[in-house]
Scaffold this motif. Sequence first.
Motif, mmCIF file in Angstrom:
data_model
loop_
_atom_site.group_PDB
_atom_site.id
_atom_site.type_symbol
_atom_site.label_atom_id
_atom_site.label_comp_id
_atom_site.label_asym_id
_atom_site.label_seq_id
_atom_site.Cartn_x
_atom_site.Cartn_y
_atom_site.Cartn_z
ATOM 1 N N ILE A 242 50.096 68.393 -20.003
ATOM 2 C CA ILE A 242 50.969 68.368 -18.824
ATOM 3 C C ILE A 242 52.391 68.748 -19.229
ATOM 4 C CG2 ILE A 242 51.972 66.890 -17.036
ATOM 5 C CD1 ILE A 242 49.364 65.280 -17.077
ATOM 6 N N LEU A 243 52.850 68.179 -20.345
ATOM 7 C CA LEU A 243 54.186 68.495 -20.846
ATOM 8 C C LEU A 243 54.305 69.975 -21.179
ATOM 9 C CD1 LEU A 243 56.972 67.502 -21.830
ATOM 10 C CD2 LEU A 243 55.926 67.032 -24.048
ATOM 11 N N PHE A 244 53.288 70.528 -21.836
ATOM 12 C CA PHE A 244 53.331 71.942 -22.201
ATOM 13 C C PHE A 244 53.172 72.840 -20.971
ATOM 14 C CE2 PHE A 244 53.132 70.447 -26.450
ATOM 15 C CZ PHE A 244 53.485 71.501 -27.277
ATOM 16 N N GLY A 245 52.473 72.344 -19.949
ATOM 17 C CA GLY A 245 52.390 73.098 -18.707
ATOM 18 C C GLY A 245 53.755 73.234 -18.058
ATOM 19 N N ILE B 239 47.888 79.609 -25.390
ATOM 20 C CA ILE B 239 48.774 79.097 -26.436
ATOM 21 C C ILE B 239 49.562 77.886 -25.950
ATOM 22 C CG2 ILE B 239 50.888 79.649 -27.724
ATOM 23 C CD1 ILE B 239 49.756 82.470 -28.109
ATOM 24 N N PHE B 240 50.039 77.942 -24.719
ATOM 25 C CA PHE B 240 50.826 76.836 -24.185
ATOM 26 C C PHE B 240 49.962 75.637 -23.814
ATOM 27 C CE2 PHE B 240 54.344 79.726 -23.909
ATOM 28 C CZ PHE B 240 55.481 78.938 -23.778
ATOM 29 N N ILE B 241 48.924 75.852 -23.029
ATOM 30 C CA ILE B 241 48.251 74.753 -22.346
ATOM 31 C C ILE B 241 47.012 74.258 -23.070
ATOM 32 C CG2 ILE B 241 47.265 74.040 -20.130
ATOM 33 C CD1 ILE B 241 48.867 76.535 -18.996
ATOM 34 N N LEU B 242 46.339 75.154 -23.785
ATOM 35 C CA LEU B 242 45.080 74.779 -24.417
ATOM 36 C C LEU B 242 45.186 74.576 -25.920
ATOM 37 C CD1 LEU B 242 42.661 77.179 -22.498
ATOM 38 C CD2 LEU B 242 43.232 74.798 -21.976
ATOM 39 N N ARG B 243 46.293 75.031 -26.529
ATOM 40 C CA ARG B 243 46.414 74.915 -27.984
ATOM 41 C C ARG B 243 47.653 74.159 -28.426
ATOM 42 N NH1 ARG B 243 43.878 80.662 -30.216
ATOM 43 N NH2 ARG B 243 42.057 80.603 -28.850
#
Length: 286
Positions: free
Chosen positions: A102-105, A142-146
């Motif tokens: 959530i934070l990276f989203g 890269i942002f949301i899944l890794r």
Amino acid sequence: MARKLSAKPSSIHNGYQISKTTFAFVLLFLDALLVSLIIAYVPYTKIDWDAYMSQVSGFLEGERDYGNLKGDTGPLVYPAGFLYVYSAIQYVTGGEVYPAQILFGILYILNLGIILFIYIKANVIPWWALSLLCLSKRVHSIFILRLFNDCFAMTLLHAAVALILCRRWHLGLIIFSGAVSIKMNVLLYAPPLLLLMLKGMSISGVISALASAALVQVLLGLPFLLAYPVAYISKAFNLGRVFIHFWSVNFKFVPEEVFVSKQFSGCLLIVHLVLLVVFAQYRWCK
């Protein structure tokens, strides 16, 4: 009559800018919905998160020797800014993946907003082309899944570019240095940035801005520089580090024995520098 004619193009231009800005906000909203769906329905890809948390835990427990900060994927190879950022993330998320996603989203949307601002400010593409900036499957992954540290490094880099577009050179260089402190590959942007500085600033201004950027690195690395300076510099700024072929995306076609060789990395660096010189010669040094 002359005044009316001169005002008309300006009003058209302003309307064009407003339409692009409105379209950018629509894109941000739609991409935020997509990010929510990805978090809800696409499985997380486990690669570096556990290693990040192990390295951060060692730092928070008082370890200042970079040689002893390790994780599942090996020793820590990022500068000190990485530790501060991921320590904050661990504190906020408790080290759990879902709240981190959530934070990276949110970070992804912030980064996209900065990129849209850059393209609108530079006024180099038509309004419809802004949608292309939202279509990268790889960037979403890269942002949301890794949850890679590239996300924070590139967001800060893009923020630095936006500030430089607004001619906030010193603050832009400080933010740029912050990006380098999270992942060293941001230094690849330094040569063209230096060229822009030399064209847009006085020599004294360039020296002052570079000193500010260097001071950021010293202050962030100070706890490690005071305790184990050689270990910190050799690990965090290791130019001879060999990457793992298995995780390569752009060079899968290169045989592994070539990929890990010093000759291959040296050739890539030389090509990069030559292209920068050619670009500088024919685009900026006119």
